[in-house]
Design an enzyme around this catalytic site. Structure first.
Site, short mmCIF file in Angstrom:
data_model
loop_
_atom_site.label_atom_id
_atom_site.label_comp_id
_atom_site.label_asym_id
_atom_site.label_seq_id
_atom_site.Cartn_x
_atom_site.Cartn_y
_atom_site.Cartn_z
N TYR A 1 0.79 -1.25 -0.09
CA TYR A 1 -0.03 -0.08 0.12
C TYR A 1 0.57 1.25 -0.03
CZ TYR A 1 0.80 1.36 4.70
OH TYR A 1 1.32 1.82 6.03
N LEU B 1 11.03 1.53 7.05
CA LEU B 1 10.52 1.90 5.91
C LEU B 1 11.39 3.00 5.11
CD1 LEU B 1 7.99 1.29 4.22
CD2 LEU B 1 7.12 3.41 4.92
N LYS C 1 6.29 -2.06 2.35
CA LYS C 1 5.41 -1.32 2.69
C LYS C 1 4.30 -2.40 2.60
CE LYS C 1 3.29 3.28 2.90
NZ LYS C 1 3.37 3.57 4.29
N GLU D 1 12.57 3.01 13.77
CA GLU D 1 11.73 4.04 13.32
C GLU D 1 10.77 4.22 14.33
OE1 GLU D 1 10.06 3.21 9.58
OE2 GLU D 1 9.72 1.20 10.13
N1 PDD Z 1 2.82 5.40 7.25
N2 PDD Z 1 7.56 4.13 8.71
C1 PDD Z 1 6.31 3.46 8.95
C2 PDD Z 1 6.23 2.35 9.61
C3 PDD Z 1 5.34 3.98 8.28
O1 PDD Z 1 4.11 3.41 8.41
C4 PDD Z 1 5.38 5.18 7.49
C5 PDD Z 1 4.15 5.85 7.01
C6 PDD Z 1 6.79 5.91 7.52
C7 PDD Z 1 6.66 7.16 6.90
O2 PDD Z 1 6.82 6.92 5.26
P1 PDD Z 1 6.23 8.18 4.32
O3 PDD Z 1 7.18 9.27 4.77
O4 PDD Z 1 6.48 7.72 2.91
O5 PDD Z 1 4.73 8.27 4.50
C8 PDD Z 1 7.73 5.34 8.17
C9 PDD Z 1 1.72 5.87 6.63
C10 PDD Z 1 1.66 7.34 6.28
C11 PDD Z 1 0.55 4.94 7.00
O6 PDD Z 1 0.75 3.82 7.25
O7 PDD Z 1 -0.52 5.82 7.07
#
Ligand code: PDD
Length: 287
Positions: free
Chosen positions: A32, A208, A151, A184
């Protein structure tokens, strides 16, 4: 009304239906993305699509669309939903598809399920350390899997960790590995600031590869006024940091002012956050 995309058709979100034999439902077998659009302008759209295509390849889900075709599909969905709000997040989800039975092995000749919908997101925070909303975090050992760079829609490990923060009244929870090194947060990437230098964990299988993280690193480097480093960060360093930030497509750069019940630095949003957020804000639509 929210219009969703499902397997080539547009339908009101509440009317979208998939089979209970969909592998996304049964196994969390999918990939996703969440992509922000502010007044119709996306942030990191192409990098988000590229990460999604890389994730699909990593778990051998077939992808028949080019980056340009994905871009057109998502831009079009946002345009169809412009009446919901001026700022929208797009959630796009591709599962391996619907099998005829529940069997762990990847099925052959099954079409992936493609689902996307839009939801309202907030205006960006002001670039003002005295006006921005702050976040508190707690910390715990990262007990997710060893493929956090993918992801995956299988988010139970993240969900359990997020809940461990949420139940204590925190907006996020910072995670560390068995070596006491920061990975993270449960739904965002993490940064610390020490003596004016911005530091973030290296990109490996424990985190991620966040698009927001990438835009922050690249825009800070391009700007040249702040120092930034990718390296291992011990939890001692995290607890003694001057500033902590958590970053994601929905949070952008959220300043953390409390960790495990203690103030981060002097307990106020830092000057480096304000500088970095100004740099990010000026650059974000170029990515
Ligand atoms: N989450 N790390 C994790 C575990 C995440 O689920 C996310 C993003 C990020 C940040 O990634 P990005 O900058 O590409 O949004 C880091 C999304 C927004 C979610 O699950 O809703």
């Amino acid at each position: 009304m929210s219009i969703a995309y499902l397997n080539g058709s547009y339908t009101p979100l509440e009317e979208a239906r998939i089979s209970p034999l969909d592998r996304g439902f049964l196994f969390g077998d999918g990939i996703y993305e969440v992509i922000p659009y502010y007044n119709g302008r996306s942030v990191g759209l192409v990098p988000h699509i590229e990460r999604m295509i890389a994730g699909l390849a990593a778990i051998e889900i077939q992808n028949n669309k080019s980056v340009a075709e994905w871009k057109e599909l998502l831009d079009d969905l946002v345009a169809r939903n412009s009446d919901i709000n001026h700022n929208l997040g797009v959630y796009v989800h591709i599962s391996r598809g619907t099998d005829t039975k529940r069997f762990h092995a990847y099925p052959e000749n099954v079409e992936p399920t493609i689902f996307a919908f839009c939801f309202a997101i907030k205006d960006p925070a002001p670039v003002d350390r005295n006006a921005v909303k702050t976040t508190s975090v707690n910390t715990t050992e990262d007990l997710r899997w060893k493929r956090c760079h993918i992801k995956s829609t299988a988010l139970l490990g993240n969900v359990i960790h997020f809940q461990e923060g949420h139940i204590e009244g925190h907006g996020e929870i910072l995670l560390y590995n068995a070596d006491n090194v920061l990975t993270e947060a449960s739904s965002s990437n993490a940064f610390i600031v020490k003596d004016g230098k911005v530091i973030t964990p290296i990109q490996d299988n424990q985190i991620l590869p966040g698009i927001t993280r990438r835009i922050i690193i690249d825009s800070i480097k391009a700007d040249g006024t702040l120092e930034i480093e990718e390296r291992n960060i011990t939890m001692d360093e995290v607890h003694n940091a001057d500033e902590i930030w958590v970053t994601s497509s929905s949070k952008e750069i959220a300043p953390v002012t409390s960790i495990d019940g203690k103030p981060v630095g002097n307990g106020e949003v830092g000057a480096v956050w304000e500088k970095a957020f100004a740099i990010y804000t000026a650059a974000k639509f170029d990515h």
